[in-house]
Every structure is written in C-alpha cells, then in structure tokens.
Design a protein around this motif. Structure first.
Motif, PDB file in Angstrom:
ATOM      1  N   PRO A  45      -7.979   3.903  -2.586  1.00 35.05           N
ATOM      2  CA  PRO A  45      -6.802   3.084  -2.291  1.00 35.05           C
ATOM      3  C   PRO A  45      -5.781   3.126  -3.430  1.00 35.05           C
ATOM      4  O   PRO A  45      -6.148   3.091  -4.601  1.00 35.05           O
ATOM      5  N   ILE A  54      -2.355  -4.325   0.666  1.00 37.44           N
ATOM      6  CA  ILE A  54      -3.696  -4.429   0.113  1.00 37.44           C
ATOM      7  C   ILE A  54      -3.813  -5.864  -0.384  1.00 37.44           C
ATOM      8  O   ILE A  54      -3.085  -6.269  -1.288  1.00 37.44           O
ATOM      9  N   SER A  74       0.841  -1.198   0.000  1.00 33.06           N
ATOM     10  CA  SER A  74       0.000   0.000   0.000  1.00 33.06           C
ATOM     11  C   SER A  74       0.876   1.249   0.000  1.00 33.06           C
ATOM     12  O   SER A  74       1.939   1.276   0.627  1.00 33.06           O
ATOM     13  N   THR A  96      -1.709   1.580  -4.453  1.00 32.18           N
ATOM     14  CA  THR A  96      -0.570   0.741  -4.110  1.00 32.18           C
ATOM     15  C   THR A  96       0.693   1.593  -4.156  1.00 32.18           C
ATOM     16  O   THR A  96       0.686   2.725  -4.646  1.00 32.18           O
TER      17      THR A  96
END
Length: 180
Positions: free
Chosen positions: A115, A42, A36, A117
């Motif tokens: 979200p 994640i 993440s 990465t």
C-alpha cells in the motif's frame, strides 16, 4: 550488595511511577485517512489489531532501495497481519512530480505492490494529520526520507527509526515480531 527494604520500596515506587508515565503518554493512532495512490482512502481505523510500519518515502532518494526491503516485509509478514505503508513525500525535494509517476516508477524499479499513499507532507508545510499526531504525541518529525514508525496491534507507537535503519535490520525485525 543487597538493597535495604526502604530502598527496595523506593526503587519499586519509582519503577511503577515510570511505567505509569509511559502508559499515560502513549496515545493510540487517531482515526485519520490518507489519500491512496490508487484512489480512495487508507484509513488508520483499519489498522486496529495489526502492527503497522509507516515509512515516508521518496523515489529519487539515495535510500530508495529500501523499497525492495519494504516489499519483502509486505510479502513475508503481510499474510500474518503486518501492514507496510509507503508514504511518498516531497518535503525533502526528492519525489517525482505526481502520484501516477511515483506509482509507476516504484512498481517498475522496485516491484512495489504494498500500500502507498498519494504524495503528502510529513514534516513541512501542510503536514498530514497522522504526522501532526506523531509530532504532538511522540515528538517525532521525520528529518529525512525513509524515516520509519512502527505501531503495534494496539495502535501505539513502538519505536521510530531513522533512514539508516533498513527495513530488514535485526532490531527493527525484532520489534516488528514483538508488535503482533
């Protein structure tokens, strides 16, 4: 013109065989993790029961304005279960130097809170396992930034889209609605 009974049987058998081939080909997303951008991981196993739109991004790409549309999808459909995941990558030499800079830039420039990465490889070099799986199971490799992969609530790939398909495109939106 009507189809004779033997031809209807052949057509039915071909249609059923085609459906079985498609079903046999579909492999659900494997249990892998992404680093993440916020630290931690994640996990794809947390996607179970949710449709997911995965987009390989790059801050300096001409398609970076799509981050606003991705954020809008996240805000509108996230409460209903859609996961929109940005996967920054420098595979096409258009990403900033490190994850902290990417996070700050995307937040300030595009209001991104969805979200994200850490920066990973999606097409070249040490490709992330999720993208290795996409290549092996679907024959899909992003050819540029902002390629999209829609995964349904069962963990199966619904469709892939190129950079020119905006996150708010009617066809993509229709597919997202059907993926729940």
């Amino acid at each position: 013109m009507s189809i004779s009974a033997p031809h209807r049987s052949i057509a039915t058998a071909v249609a059923l065989w085609g459906a079985m081939v498609v079903s046999a080909h579909a492999e659900p997303v494997p249990d892998v993790t992404f680093p993440s951008i916020d630290g931690g991981e994640i996990a794809t196993k947390d996607w179970r029961g949710h449709p997911v739109l995965v987009v390989n991004t790059a801050s300096l790409c001409g398609f970076a304005g799509q981050l606003e549309d991705m954020q809008a999808l996240h805000e509108e459909l996230g409460p209903k279960g859609l996961i929109v995941l940005a996967v920054p990558s420098n595979d096409f030499n258009q990403e900033l130097e490190d994850a902290a800079t990417v996070k700050e830039y995307c937040s300030l420039e595009y209001g991104v809170t969805l979200p994200m990465t850490d920066i990973v490889s999606v097409a070249k070099g040490d490709v992330h396992p999720f993208y290795q799986w996409l290549k092996a199971s679907e024959g899909f490799v992003p050819k540029w930034n902002f390629y999209k992969v829609l995964i349904d609530a069962n963990g199966e790939v619904v469709e892939t889209y190129s950079s020119v398909t905006a996150p708010d495109a009617q066809a993509l939106r229709r597919d997202i609605d059907a993926a729940f």
